[in-house]
Design an enzyme around this catalytic site. Structure first.
Site, mmCIF file in Angstrom:
data_model
loop_
_atom_site.group_PDB
_atom_site.id
_atom_site.type_symbol
_atom_site.label_atom_id
_atom_site.label_comp_id
_atom_site.label_asym_id
_atom_site.label_seq_id
_atom_site.Cartn_x
_atom_site.Cartn_y
_atom_site.Cartn_z
ATOM 1 N N VAL A 117 -6.711 2.207 4.368
ATOM 2 C CA VAL A 117 -6.995 0.613 4.008
ATOM 3 C C VAL A 117 -5.834 0.689 3.927
ATOM 4 C CG1 VAL A 117 -6.951 0.079 1.069
ATOM 5 C CG2 VAL A 117 -8.817 1.875 1.933
ATOM 6 N N GLY A 118 -4.426 0.964 4.304
ATOM 7 C CA GLY A 118 -3.675 0.705 4.931
ATOM 8 C C GLY A 118 -3.751 0.341 6.089
ATOM 9 N N GLU A 133 9.681 1.427 10.230
ATOM 10 C CA GLU A 133 11.101 2.366 9.902
ATOM 11 C C GLU A 133 10.532 3.355 9.772
ATOM 12 O OE1 GLU A 133 14.267 1.950 9.762
ATOM 13 O OE2 GLU A 133 14.188 -0.999 8.902
ATOM 14 N N LYS A 146 0.820 -0.885 0.461
ATOM 15 C CA LYS A 146 0.135 -0.107 -0.202
ATOM 16 C C LYS A 146 0.661 1.041 0.575
ATOM 17 C CE LYS A 146 -2.131 2.972 2.151
ATOM 18 N NZ LYS A 146 -1.445 4.448 1.766
ATOM 19 N N GLU A 182 11.070 15.905 14.065
ATOM 20 C CA GLU A 182 10.372 15.859 12.874
ATOM 21 C C GLU A 182 10.833 17.383 11.820
ATOM 22 O OE1 GLU A 182 10.045 12.304 10.588
ATOM 23 O OE2 GLU A 182 11.948 11.619 10.207
ATOM 24 N N CYS A 212 14.681 10.649 6.026
ATOM 25 C CA CYS A 212 14.818 10.450 7.406
ATOM 26 C C CYS A 212 15.425 10.519 8.010
ATOM 27 C CB CYS A 212 13.840 9.054 7.115
ATOM 28 S SG CYS A 212 14.291 7.696 5.909
HETATM 29 P P1 NAD Z 1 2.814 8.899 6.887
HETATM 30 O O1 NAD Z 1 3.073 7.785 8.558
HETATM 31 O O2 NAD Z 1 1.937 9.555 7.659
HETATM 32 O O3 NAD Z 1 2.329 6.987 6.210
HETATM 33 C C1 NAD Z 1 3.137 6.549 5.366
HETATM 34 C C2 NAD Z 1 1.891 5.424 5.029
HETATM 35 O O4 NAD Z 1 1.234 4.811 5.690
HETATM 36 C C3 NAD Z 1 1.435 6.156 3.695
HETATM 37 O O5 NAD Z 1 1.215 4.996 2.641
HETATM 38 C C4 NAD Z 1 0.069 5.654 3.575
HETATM 39 O O6 NAD Z 1 -1.121 6.089 3.792
HETATM 40 C C5 NAD Z 1 -0.512 5.093 5.272
HETATM 41 N N1 NAD Z 1 -1.169 5.503 6.517
HETATM 42 C C6 NAD Z 1 -1.182 6.735 7.332
HETATM 43 N N2 NAD Z 1 -2.417 6.272 7.825
HETATM 44 C C7 NAD Z 1 -2.103 4.668 8.159
HETATM 45 C C8 NAD Z 1 -2.476 4.376 9.469
HETATM 46 N N3 NAD Z 1 -3.443 4.368 10.212
HETATM 47 N N4 NAD Z 1 -1.901 2.983 9.386
HETATM 48 C C9 NAD Z 1 -1.292 2.352 7.970
HETATM 49 N N5 NAD Z 1 -0.773 2.934 7.289
HETATM 50 C C10 NAD Z 1 -1.791 4.397 7.233
HETATM 51 O O7 NAD Z 1 4.747 9.351 6.157
HETATM 52 P P2 NAD Z 1 4.620 10.103 5.245
HETATM 53 O O8 NAD Z 1 4.521 11.694 5.528
HETATM 54 O O9 NAD Z 1 4.349 9.376 4.377
HETATM 55 O O10 NAD Z 1 6.200 9.704 5.075
HETATM 56 C C11 NAD Z 1 7.387 10.133 5.839
HETATM 57 C C12 NAD Z 1 7.862 9.850 6.860
HETATM 58 O O11 NAD Z 1 8.549 8.878 6.573
HETATM 59 C C13 NAD Z 1 8.484 11.016 8.132
HETATM 60 O O12 NAD Z 1 8.565 10.539 9.080
HETATM 61 C C14 NAD Z 1 10.117 10.364 7.044
HETATM 62 O O13 NAD Z 1 10.884 10.514 8.666
HETATM 63 C C15 NAD Z 1 10.053 8.763 7.367
HETATM 64 N N6 NAD Z 1 10.768 7.496 6.914
HETATM 65 C C16 NAD Z 1 11.663 7.162 7.723
HETATM 66 C C17 NAD Z 1 12.742 6.175 6.326
HETATM 67 C C18 NAD Z 1 12.888 4.906 7.439
HETATM 68 O O14 NAD Z 1 13.488 4.066 6.393
HETATM 69 N N7 NAD Z 1 13.504 5.174 8.440
HETATM 70 C C19 NAD Z 1 12.402 6.359 5.323
HETATM 71 C C20 NAD Z 1 11.809 7.503 4.665
HETATM 72 C C21 NAD Z 1 10.852 8.001 5.366
#
Ligand code: NAD
Length: 488
Positions: A220-221, A259, A183, A392, A293
């Site tokens: 949906v996730g 992650e 997803k 962050e 990240c």
């Molecule tokens: P996010 O947490 O808002 O969303 C990530 C994913 O989770 C999306 O696909 C979203 O649709 C889904 N999602 C949202 N709510 C959910 C729920 N309740 N249950 C399951 N899935 C859900 O993050 P973002 O804004 O898309 O990405 C940025 C973040 O990602 C930053 O905090 C960054 O540090 C982190 N990041 C971490 C790494 C790592 O390897 N540690 C790598 C890249 C990004």
């Protein structure tokens, strides 16, 4: 820009399909604010079907045990990815606002080049591992450790390095013999759905083994974390969402592999010339507009060199070229969405209110009238306990903090809920390594050295995550352990 050939449909049970209710959502280019196309807006029913297909493919086919077949299928995928490089680069530039500069490296090419690591492990990993013989109540015993696929994997990914992060889940999960439902983030759907098209058209990966469900609806996730048919959830995203995934997964005792975010610190020790350090500190935080990240977003300078260091780093940041991601001279494009742009600007304002000094940047660039851009911004005199030093920001914003001595620097670096990355600059590698050992974090760079390769187990300490991605350790996250004892 040429036709992007973005795939509108999801891959479910071996078919490219629209959403069950025919709904679509818009894919927006954050540099131009234009709609570049649409994508199927996967529904709860679609996710239900995808999980069912993955469960059936795991339980009723020999995908998990036929290692040589999996290797062949993944090699087909590697070839398909190799041929599709240009298309995939164009997509990541258009939907993530990624500079073309990094589209040719970490966004697309780095991970496509790394994919043979997974196909080789699929066929070459030692799944049956003998343990030492033992004696139980006088009788000799022989034991074997069987490493077996966990089952159905739910993978949830963010938008910042979308193709890379999709492949970093799909590669090891499938190589280890699992079936998968991916997803992706709604901001970058085609970096996932185009993979679905390649899998269907260019590989023999059986129906149901790999499913890709894009959706604008985050819940949906969330279905993946809650559904009892899913055995493992691998999630990359924010720590706040990671917590929700962990909570939802706990109800069915899933393996949860996270992650998450970071707030990594660069420590500049007092025995190095600041001219060597300033470019790296200023440039790193502007790469892809700070949407990484592991980017080091706090720089700790010795008090006696503080003003000089702030000025050098600010000068670097003033000279960062940014704007249109298609311009190869640009290090930085826009933020991925209006929401992210507003979030980053709100953090800068919060920093101001909490007493930080805006040395350069701080707003929306005057020379760009379209796109979700934020100026490269340096905040100095940042209180290590303040919001901008603790949370962050995920934008081109660097916090600079003075420290009194080495102990103080280590204490400030560790003053974080996160522990993903970090860096040290010093005239002495020995001294730097001694400091590195005391930082609670998953990766460290000394004097600008880079740690990434596909065999690097990447991940976080503390609230930056659980588990490791990439490397053999990353492959083994997707395996169960079964011990079988036999009389000897
Ligand atoms: P996010 O947490 O808002 O969303 C990530 C994913 O989770 C999306 O696909 C979203 O649709 C889904 N999602 C949202 N709510 C959910 C729920 N309740 N249950 C399951 N899935 C859900 O993050 P973002 O804004 O898309 O990405 C940025 C973040 O990602 C930053 O905090 C960054 O540090 C982190 N990041 C971490 C790494 C790592 O390897 N540690 C790598 C890249 C990004």
């Amino acid at each position: 820009m040429a036709d992007l050939n973005g795939e509108v449909r999801n891959l479910i049970d071996g078919e490219l399909v629209g959403a069950s209710n025919k709904a679509t959502f818009e894919n927006i280019n954050p540099a131009t604010e234009e709609v570049i196309g649409v994508c199927a807006d996967g529904t709860k029913d679609d996710m239900e079907r995808a999980i069912g297909a993955a469960r059936r493919a795991f339980d009723e086919t020999d995908w998990s045990t036929h290692h040589a077949f999996r290797q062949r299928c993944l090699e087909q995928l590697n070839s398909a990815l190799d041929e599709a490089r240009d298309e995939l680069r164009q997509i990541v530039i258009a939907e993530a606002g990624s500079p073309v500069l990094i589209a040719h490296q970490v966004q697309v090419d780095t991970y496509i080049d790394a994919m043979p690591y997974w196909s080789d492990l699929a066929g070459g990993y030692q799944y049956d591992q003998p343990l030492s013989d033992t004696i139980f109540m006088g009788a000799p015993q022989r034991r074997i450790l069987l490493r077996e696929a966990v089952g159905v994997v739910g993978a949830i990914t963010p938008w910042n390095f979308p193709l890379y992060l999709n492949l970093a889940k799909l590669g090891p999960a499938l190589a280890a013999g699992n079936t998968l439902v991916l997803k992706p983030a709604p901001d970058t759907p085609w970096s996932a759905t185009n993979l679905g098209r390649l899998i269907l058209e260019k590989t023999d990966i059986p129906a149901g083994v790999c499913n890709i469900v894009a959706s604008a609806d985050h819940s949906v996730g969330a279905q993946l974390s809650a559904d009892p048919r899913v055995d493992l959830v691998t999630f990359t995203g924010s720590t706040a969402t990671g917590r929700k995934v962990g909570e939802a997964g706990a109800a069915t005792i899933k393996k949860i592999f996270l992650e998450l975010g970071g707030k990594s610190a660069t420590i500049v020790l007092d025995d190095i010339e600041l001219e060597k350090v300033a470019p790296m500190s200023g440039i790193a935080v502007c790469t892809h507009a700070g949407q990484g990240c592991a980017i080091q977003t706090r720089t700790l300078l010795p008090r006696e060199k503080y003003e000089e260091g702030v000025e050098l780093i600010a000068n670097t940041m003033r000279n960062v070229a940014y704007g249109d991601p298609l311009n190869p001279a640009h290090l930085m494009g826009p933020l991925v969405s209006k929401r992210q742009q507003e979030r980053v600007l709100a953090y800068i304002e919060k920093g101001r209110q909490e007493g930080a000094r805006v040395v350069t940047g701080g707003g929306v660039p005057a020379h760009l009238d379209k796109g979700y851009f934020v100026e490269p911004t340096l905040l100095a005199d940042v209180d290590p306990d303040s919001t901008v030093a603790q949370e962050e920001i995920f934008g081109p914003v660097l916090c600079v903090i003075p420290y009194e001595d080495e102990e103080d620097a280590i204490r400030i670096a560790n003053n974080s809920i996160y522990g993903l990355s970090g860096g040290i600059w010093s005239g002495s590698e020995e001294r730097a390594l001694a400091v590195a050992r005391r930082i609670r974090t998953g990766t460290m760079s000394i004097n600008g050295a880079q740690w990434f390769d596909i065999d690097t187990p990447f991940g976080g300490y503390r609230q930056s995550g659980v588990g490791r991605e990439n490397g053999v350790a990353g492959f083994e996250e997707y395996l169960e352990s079964k011990v079988v004892a036999l009389p000897k």
